[in-house]
Scaffold this motif. Structure first.
Motif, PDB file in Angstrom:
ATOM      1  N   CYS A 171       0.849  -1.188   0.000  1.00 15.60           N
ATOM      2  CA  CYS A 171       0.000   0.000   0.000  1.00 15.60           C
ATOM      3  C   CYS A 171       0.885   1.239   0.000  1.00 15.60           C
ATOM      4  O   CYS A 171       1.750   1.394   0.871  1.00 15.60           O
ATOM      5  N   GLY A 172       0.680   2.115  -0.976  1.00 16.73           N
ATOM      6  CA  GLY A 172       1.420   3.356  -1.031  1.00 16.73           C
ATOM      7  C   GLY A 172       0.963   4.327   0.046  1.00 16.73           C
ATOM      8  O   GLY A 172      -0.142   4.225   0.582  1.00 16.73           O
ATOM      9  N   VAL A 173       1.829   5.274   0.372  1.00 14.82           N
ATOM     10  CA  VAL A 173       1.553   6.274   1.398  1.00 14.82           C
ATOM     11  C   VAL A 173       1.385   7.632   0.706  1.00 14.82           C
ATOM     12  O   VAL A 173       2.308   8.126   0.066  1.00 14.82           O
ATOM     13  N   CYS A 174       0.192   8.206   0.849  1.00  9.41           N
ATOM     14  CA  CYS A 174      -0.167   9.456   0.181  1.00  9.41           C
ATOM     15  C   CYS A 174      -0.272  10.579   1.213  1.00  9.41           C
ATOM     16  O   CYS A 174      -0.599  10.329   2.377  1.00  9.41           O
TER      17      CYS A 174
ATOM     18  N   GLU B 147      -3.739   3.271  -2.140  1.00 10.33           N
ATOM     19  CA  GLU B 147      -2.868   2.864  -3.249  1.00 10.33           C
ATOM     20  C   GLU B 147      -2.533   1.390  -3.014  1.00 10.33           C
ATOM     21  O   GLU B 147      -1.470   1.044  -2.519  1.00 10.33           O
ATOM     22  N   ILE B 148      -3.485   0.531  -3.359  1.00  8.96           N
ATOM     23  CA  ILE B 148      -3.496  -0.856  -2.898  1.00  8.96           C
ATOM     24  C   ILE B 148      -3.177  -1.810  -4.039  1.00  8.96           C
ATOM     25  O   ILE B 148      -3.784  -1.747  -5.115  1.00  8.96           O
ATOM     26  N   VAL B 149      -2.249  -2.727  -3.785  1.00  9.90           N
ATOM     27  CA  VAL B 149      -1.943  -3.807  -4.720  1.00  9.90           C
ATOM     28  C   VAL B 149      -1.969  -5.122  -3.952  1.00  9.90           C
ATOM     29  O   VAL B 149      -1.424  -5.216  -2.843  1.00  9.90           O
ATOM     30  N   GLY B 150      -2.609  -6.119  -4.527  1.00 12.35           N
ATOM     31  CA  GLY B 150      -2.669  -7.412  -3.844  1.00 12.35           C
ATOM     32  C   GLY B 150      -3.143  -8.516  -4.759  1.00 12.35           C
ATOM     33  O   GLY B 150      -3.169  -8.381  -5.989  1.00 12.35           O
ATOM     34  N   THR B 151      -3.557  -9.617  -4.144  1.00 16.42           N
ATOM     35  CA  THR B 151      -3.959 -10.816  -4.862  1.00 16.42           C
ATOM     36  C   THR B 151      -5.379 -11.201  -4.469  1.00 16.42           C
ATOM     37  O   THR B 151      -5.724 -11.198  -3.284  1.00 16.42           O
TER      38      THR B 151
ATOM     39  N   VAL C 242      -6.586  -1.416  -6.056  1.00 21.18           N
ATOM     40  CA  VAL C 242      -7.715  -0.582  -5.650  1.00 21.18           C
ATOM     41  C   VAL C 242      -7.158   0.818  -5.408  1.00 21.18           C
ATOM     42  O   VAL C 242      -6.133   0.975  -4.733  1.00 21.18           O
ATOM     43  N   GLY C 243      -7.834   1.809  -5.967  1.00 19.43           N
ATOM     44  CA  GLY C 243      -7.380   3.182  -5.822  1.00 19.43           C
ATOM     45  C   GLY C 243      -8.195   3.957  -4.805  1.00 19.43           C
ATOM     46  O   GLY C 243      -8.552   3.435  -3.747  1.00 19.43           O
TER      47      GLY C 243
ATOM     48  N   LEU D 221      -1.905   4.018  -8.348  1.00 20.61           N
ATOM     49  CA  LEU D 221      -3.343   4.034  -8.077  1.00 20.61           C
ATOM     50  C   LEU D 221      -3.835   5.387  -7.586  1.00 20.61           C
ATOM     51  O   LEU D 221      -5.040   5.640  -7.560  1.00 20.61           O
ATOM     52  N   CYS D 222      -2.920   6.277  -7.191  1.00 24.71           N
ATOM     53  CA  CYS D 222      -3.300   7.655  -6.850  1.00 24.71           C
ATOM     54  C   CYS D 222      -2.409   8.636  -7.608  1.00 24.71           C
ATOM     55  O   CYS D 222      -2.877   9.371  -8.465  1.00 24.71           O
ATOM     56  N   ALA D 223      -1.118   8.641  -7.318  1.00 22.12           N
ATOM     57  CA  ALA D 223      -0.217   9.598  -7.974  1.00 22.12           C
ATOM     58  C   ALA D 223      -0.189   9.397  -9.485  1.00 22.12           C
ATOM     59  O   ALA D 223      -0.129  10.368 -10.252  1.00 22.12           O
ATOM     60  N   GLY D 224      -0.242   8.155  -9.925  1.00 20.23           N
ATOM     61  CA  GLY D 224      -0.210   7.875 -11.360  1.00 20.23           C
ATOM     62  C   GLY D 224      -1.444   8.386 -12.081  1.00 20.23           C
ATOM     63  O   GLY D 224      -1.346   9.118 -13.064  1.00 20.23           O
TER      64      GLY D 224
END
Length: 352
Positions: free
Chosen positions: A37-40, A63-67, A86-87, A158-161
């Motif tokens: 999970c990214g930190v925004c 900013e979530i990446v998973g399976t 998931v954004g 998922l957010c910055a991009g």
């Protein structure tokens, strides 16, 4: 189902280990084991109640990446084992003009944020990605095709991009266009990479001369020190589009002066105090505009992820354990990160 998470019970308290409840997957739901999970900056502002309206306990992270580890009976787009993201949104009304046009971020009834948004699930508001798992309606889940070794660096997309991709697409950045990027941080470094991949001429603006090399390393064709009046004057009336990622109050006239006729200055950050009022005259006499842009719709976010996978674009990240989150927030406030923190969510397993 019980899930390990990290969050806060009040704006003046540090984040701590929590156990939260996630709903069992409904017919349209996708259950995701979160890997990264990214930190925004939004996480920090919300969990510290700096914007007002924070609902506690607050578990940030969008900013979530998973399976995928389970799917509902009517899910058709995903299967167990898929790599997904998931954004910033997990729901919207689905029937207003904006939702019907696929720009759910402008939902006229208000989209549901991935955290701090009203929901029927306990505790009555959404809890985000600083957790080991999440359950999301399939309409708001995204496919990720980057290779496994890049997944941590995909999370900030998922957010910055999408926050930078959306205005670049909307204002038609590409070959033959000159694009400026103001600020070389979490958003700005993504804007440079994406605009470069789109084929535009990219000029970065920084107040720090030492960041000039950073900008060109990221893909900018050149960099301008915004405090240098001569360097700024040399760029007058030459830009089709300028993406302004700076959230602090600053003089917009300096950048409007750099736009060509019909050029646009697009604001992505909301300042704590209003920007000085712009000079309307130079906008009128050049048919120039100051605009804003908010993340992107689900279809456009998927387009962005596919574009970035095709061009090998990821965020520049520093991985942290969840136990380092308060330190990471303090460093983020000092701009002491290049350019985005990402949490290794496996570290949550030993946090509770």
């Amino acid at each position: 189902m019980h899930v390990h998470a990290y969050g806060a019970h009040a704006g003046d308290r540090p984040l701590e280990a929590l156990t939260i409840e996630r709903r069992e997957p409904g017919a349209q739901d996708v259950s995701i084991e979160i890997a990264y999970c990214g930190v925004c900056h939004s996480d920090l502002h919300t969990v510290r109640a700096e914007w007002g309206g924070t609902l506690f306990p607050c578990v940030p992270g969008h900013e979530i990446v998973g399976t995928v580890n389970a799917v509902g009976s009517e899910v058709t787009r995903f299967k167990v084992g898929d790599t997904v993201g998931v954004g910033c949104m997990v729901d919207s009304c689905g029937h207003c003009g904006s939702c019907n046009e696929g720009v759910e971020q402008y939902c006229e009834n208000g989209f549901t944020g991935t955290y701090n948004g009203a929901t029927a699930d306990a505790p009555g508001h959404t809890l985000g990605g600083y957790s080991r798992g999440i359950v999301v309606d399939q309409r708001f889940v995204l496919s990720i095709s980057h290779p496994a070794e890049q997944l941590a660096a995909v999370a900030p997309l998922l957010c910055a991009g999408i926050t930078t991709y959306s205005p670049l697409r909307h204002w038609n950045a590409g070959p033959g266009k000159k694009v400026g990027v103001v600020g070389i941080g979490g958003l700005g470094h993504m804007a440079i990479k994406i605009a470069h991949a789109m084929g535009a001429e990219v000029v970065a603006f920084t107040s720090t001369p030492a960041k000039r090399q950073d900008a060109t390393d990221l893909g900018a064709d050149s960099a301008v020190v915004s405090r240098d009046a001569e360097e700024m004057a040399a760029q007058a009336n030459s830009f089709d589009l300028i993406i302004d990622t700076v959230a602090a109050s600053h003089d917009l006239d300096a950048y409007v002066a750099l736009l060509k006729r019909d050029g646009a200055l697009v604001m992505l950050g909301v300042p704590e105090h209003p920007h000085p009022s712009p000079n309307v005259g130079q906008m009128i006499f050049g048919r120039k505009s100051i605009a804003g842009s908010l993340i992107g719709g689900i279809a456009e976010t998927q387009e962005m992820l596919d574009f970035c996978a095709k061009h090998g674009i990821v965020s520049d990240v520093e991985m942290i354990r969840i136990q380092q989150i308060d330190e990471a927030y303090e460093r983020m406030l000092r701009s002491d990160v290049r350019y985005r923190f990402v949490i290794d969510n496996a570290s949550l397993d030993g946090a509770a």
